[in-house]
Design an enzyme around this catalytic site. Sequence first.
Site, PDB file in Angstrom:
ATOM      1  N   LYS A  80      54.604  42.717   8.241  1.00 56.93           N
ATOM      2  CA  LYS A  80      54.031  41.925   9.339  1.00 56.93           C
ATOM      3  C   LYS A  80      55.147  41.049   9.916  1.00 56.93           C
ATOM      4  O   LYS A  80      55.520  40.041   9.322  1.00 56.93           O
ATOM      5  CB  LYS A  80      52.871  41.071   8.838  1.00 56.93           C
ATOM      6  CG  LYS A  80      52.127  40.323   9.938  1.00 56.93           C
ATOM      7  CD  LYS A  80      50.917  39.593   9.374  1.00 56.93           C
ATOM      8  CE  LYS A  80      50.148  38.885  10.487  1.00 56.93           C
ATOM      9  NZ  LYS A  80      50.944  37.814  11.122  1.00 56.93           N
ATOM     10  N   LYS A 112      48.797  38.422   3.721  1.00 49.08           N
ATOM     11  CA  LYS A 112      49.828  37.433   4.009  1.00 49.08           C
ATOM     12  C   LYS A 112      50.398  36.816   2.738  1.00 49.08           C
ATOM     13  O   LYS A 112      49.719  36.725   1.709  1.00 49.08           O
ATOM     14  CB  LYS A 112      49.275  36.343   4.927  1.00 49.08           C
ATOM     15  CG  LYS A 112      48.723  36.896   6.245  1.00 49.08           C
ATOM     16  CD  LYS A 112      48.371  35.814   7.220  1.00 49.08           C
ATOM     17  CE  LYS A 112      49.601  35.255   7.892  1.00 49.08           C
ATOM     18  NZ  LYS A 112      49.254  34.342   8.997  1.00 49.08           N
ATOM     19  N   CYS A 130      50.994  -1.518  14.214  1.00 53.25           N
ATOM     20  CA  CYS A 130      51.568  -2.660  14.912  1.00 53.25           C
ATOM     21  C   CYS A 130      50.674  -2.928  16.114  1.00 53.25           C
ATOM     22  O   CYS A 130      50.339  -2.004  16.863  1.00 53.25           O
ATOM     23  CB  CYS A 130      52.994  -2.350  15.366  1.00 53.25           C
ATOM     24  SG  CYS A 130      53.717  -3.620  16.441  1.00 53.25           S
ATOM     25  N   CYS A 174      56.253  -4.826  11.417  1.00 60.10           N
ATOM     26  CA  CYS A 174      56.697  -3.651  12.184  1.00 60.10           C
ATOM     27  C   CYS A 174      58.208  -3.485  12.059  1.00 60.10           C
ATOM     28  O   CYS A 174      58.958  -4.443  12.305  1.00 60.10           O
ATOM     29  CB  CYS A 174      56.302  -3.795  13.649  1.00 60.10           C
ATOM     30  SG  CYS A 174      56.938  -2.456  14.702  1.00 60.10           S
ATOM     31  N   GLU A 197      52.913  48.322   6.618  1.00 54.28           N
ATOM     32  CA  GLU A 197      54.048  47.922   7.443  1.00 54.28           C
ATOM     33  C   GLU A 197      54.269  46.421   7.273  1.00 54.28           C
ATOM     34  O   GLU A 197      53.308  45.665   7.091  1.00 54.28           O
ATOM     35  CB  GLU A 197      53.777  48.216   8.923  1.00 54.28           C
ATOM     36  CG  GLU A 197      53.526  49.682   9.230  1.00 54.28           C
ATOM     37  CD  GLU A 197      53.017  49.868  10.656  1.00 54.28           C
ATOM     38  OE1 GLU A 197      53.805  49.680  11.596  1.00 54.28           O
ATOM     39  OE2 GLU A 197      51.818  50.181  10.809  1.00 54.28           O
ATOM     40  N   CYS A 248      59.682  -4.243  15.935  1.00 49.96           N
ATOM     41  CA  CYS A 248      59.599  -5.569  16.571  1.00 49.96           C
ATOM     42  C   CYS A 248      59.444  -6.710  15.567  1.00 49.96           C
ATOM     43  O   CYS A 248      59.441  -7.887  15.947  1.00 49.96           O
ATOM     44  CB  CYS A 248      58.445  -5.606  17.569  1.00 49.96           C
ATOM     45  SG  CYS A 248      56.806  -5.495  16.784  1.00 49.96           S
ATOM     46  N   TYR A 288      54.151  49.458  16.728  1.00 52.43           N
ATOM     47  CA  TYR A 288      53.292  49.760  15.582  1.00 52.43           C
ATOM     48  C   TYR A 288      51.959  50.417  15.947  1.00 52.43           C
ATOM     49  O   TYR A 288      51.239  50.877  15.073  1.00 52.43           O
ATOM     50  CB  TYR A 288      53.032  48.519  14.735  1.00 52.43           C
ATOM     51  CG  TYR A 288      52.483  47.304  15.461  1.00 52.43           C
ATOM     52  CD1 TYR A 288      51.232  47.296  16.046  1.00 52.43           C
ATOM     53  CD2 TYR A 288      53.245  46.137  15.540  1.00 52.43           C
ATOM     54  CE1 TYR A 288      50.735  46.177  16.690  1.00 52.43           C
ATOM     55  CE2 TYR A 288      52.759  45.005  16.175  1.00 52.43           C
ATOM     56  CZ  TYR A 288      51.511  45.023  16.751  1.00 52.43           C
ATOM     57  OH  TYR A 288      51.022  43.905  17.399  1.00 52.43           O
ATOM     58  N   CYS A 318      55.882  -4.290  21.732  1.00 49.52           N
ATOM     59  CA  CYS A 318      56.773  -3.583  20.809  1.00 49.52           C
ATOM     60  C   CYS A 318      57.475  -2.444  21.549  1.00 49.52           C
ATOM     61  O   CYS A 318      56.833  -1.652  22.253  1.00 49.52           O
ATOM     62  CB  CYS A 318      55.973  -3.022  19.636  1.00 49.52           C
ATOM     63  SG  CYS A 318      56.954  -2.032  18.492  1.00 49.52           S
ATOM     64  N   ASP A 327      57.128  38.393  12.004  1.00 50.47           N
ATOM     65  CA  ASP A 327      56.775  37.054  12.478  1.00 50.47           C
ATOM     66  C   ASP A 327      57.369  36.845  13.871  1.00 50.47           C
ATOM     67  O   ASP A 327      58.431  36.248  14.037  1.00 50.47           O
ATOM     68  CB  ASP A 327      57.318  36.007  11.498  1.00 50.47           C
ATOM     69  CG  ASP A 327      56.613  34.676  11.659  1.00 50.47           C
ATOM     70  OD1 ASP A 327      55.586  34.623  12.357  1.00 50.47           O
ATOM     71  OD2 ASP A 327      57.092  33.681  11.092  1.00 50.47           O
TER      72      ASP A 327
END
Length: 677
Positions: free
Chosen positions: A119, A322, A434, A416, A117, A419, A231, A439, A121
Amino acid sequence: MESLTLKVKQRVQELRQLLQQASYAYYVLDSPIMEDAVYDRLYRELQQLETEHPEVVTPDSPTQRVGEKPATQFTSVRHNIPLYSLENAFNVDELQNWDRRWRRQAPNIDAVEYVCELKIDGNALALTYENGVLVRGATRGDGVTGEDITQNVRTIRSIPLRLNMSGLENVERVEVRGETFLPLEVFKQINSQRLAAGEQLFANPRNATAGTLRQLDSRIVAQRQLDFFAYTLHIPGLDDASIANTQWEALELLQKMGFRVNPNKRLCATSAEVAEYYQHWDTERLNLAYMTDGVVVKLNSFKLQEQLGFTQKFPRWAVALKYAAEEAPTRVENIAVNVGRTGALTPLAEMRPVQLAGTTVSRATLHNSDRIAQLDIRIGDTVIVRKAGEIIPEVLRVLKELRPDDTKPFVMPTHCPVCNQPVVRETGEAVTRCVNASCAAILKGAIEHWVSRDALDIRGMGEKLVHQLVDKNVVHSVADLYNLTEDKFCALERMGKKSAEKLVSAIASSKNQPWSRVLYGLGIRHVGSVNAQLLTEKFPTVEKLANSDQADIETVYGIGAEIAQSVYQWFHIAANQTLIERLQAAGLQFVGEVTEIKEKNQKFAGKTFVITGTLPTLKRDEAKALIQKNGGKVTESVSKKTDYLVVGEDAGSKLEKAQSLGITQLSEAQLLEMVGE
């Protein structure tokens, strides 16, 4: 009057049968037997009769699919039959390994059949019917206990409220397991509506399904149009040949009862046919109207299933085969740098939008400068992206043969980007930071963390509002939140008086949060919610923690040298001491309940643990702290010295190695049981 009541009852029964037949034909068989207008007219007639004669209303009536009042909370319930996880295989070779393993347990078995079957999700549901009527719908939870969401389950049209029990009239209880999911088209519609409303988009159909099932208002659930495939069927006396001897027969019986089962199921005579089915759907799944991430393979015979039984975690007679994480090529249009609440600079690849695992992906984290150097990624490169764990987009590799001639290596900024202050990268660390406490990016992150659910839990203080408060210079510290008035909130964009009142009230209520939450909210590096709890048990006042040396802090179970050093350094920064004083003055809790410190728990003394996969409720660091608190040791790799492997969903190679070494596996529930929690 009596004849009228009888006449009403007969008409109500007739209407219910007609509506149930129509729903079954429409939602399960996909073959409508009446026009929508006719269905609506019959539905309204039934609704009116039940309103006028409430004594005829029953739980299985089509009018009872949507509750009138939202639930206040979900209650935890124990499953009548546990929902087991499945062992994972990721290719045909691993499928053959599984086939050889179960055959060693049943050496005299020659010819077998396999049921394949898709699978789905989505999210697993456990349904309970008594005398044919749905009485409970619950989430999977940890497989042993879940949440009772019956009111929401009733809204899913492909789940019958009453079963067709023809031939099973004496059966008192039926247990059904299946997967609820969002069709892709419905998922797109929901996200389009959320985009138009300015709401955050759902990441993927699975997350949207999970969020929908946990809505307290079932009317919202009904609007989301969830679907369901059954199922698994459990009935007392299932081994009776008159009911079902095989999984295939059980699927057929589920259909007769009124459920949808996946139409792409297949009965295979050999493992080679199973491999062919798996390979076929590896490509064909892209044409489905819903998401699937693999194939579930079960041995068809219930007698053989019973003979093989279970390992500590999995049924030996089933495996989840899978598919590899979906990958797609796209072009890097820019590499931006994000600044987080700890000051960490995280490079992000901004890419040409691409469809990946059912969602549109346009950004992917590059983690740090070391990862950038490893990939040698540049603006203009064509890259292969995938969903790590089918959730987080990541750049897998660069197609250097397609690289434009004029590209240059990306270099992390020296200042940064928010700042413009110099950034630092400490020796031995991969992260560039930073270190400017003023900041704006750090401040926004600090406030977002402070107001989050696990910290001070200030409801209504979302990201957009936090950004406004910082950008307009209304707040410069989390302590400033406690000086905000309704007038200051009303001066912000899209903020009315009622919302302002609620926010002021929520901020005031946060003053009652316990010392452990306050400590977590301070955002000290490496101090998560579990570590904060451990620290406040040892140091019941902020003064005791602030005045402790690093060695004292390290005596707390679960607190290592790195965490202890981080805590010690944080409390010795003058700005942080000022912050504590301001928060104390505002009335925050910096004193916990003084409890007697218990002697070190040595339940796991001398034992070594490894954790793999995603646990149902505990985060990885929480499970680690729990083990360490009980005297155990947690390592990253499995070896002969490993005593226990704690296994969660989507476990990888560690599980396979542990199985080959014969190492004992524990579920989260078993771990908690061992420590008495």
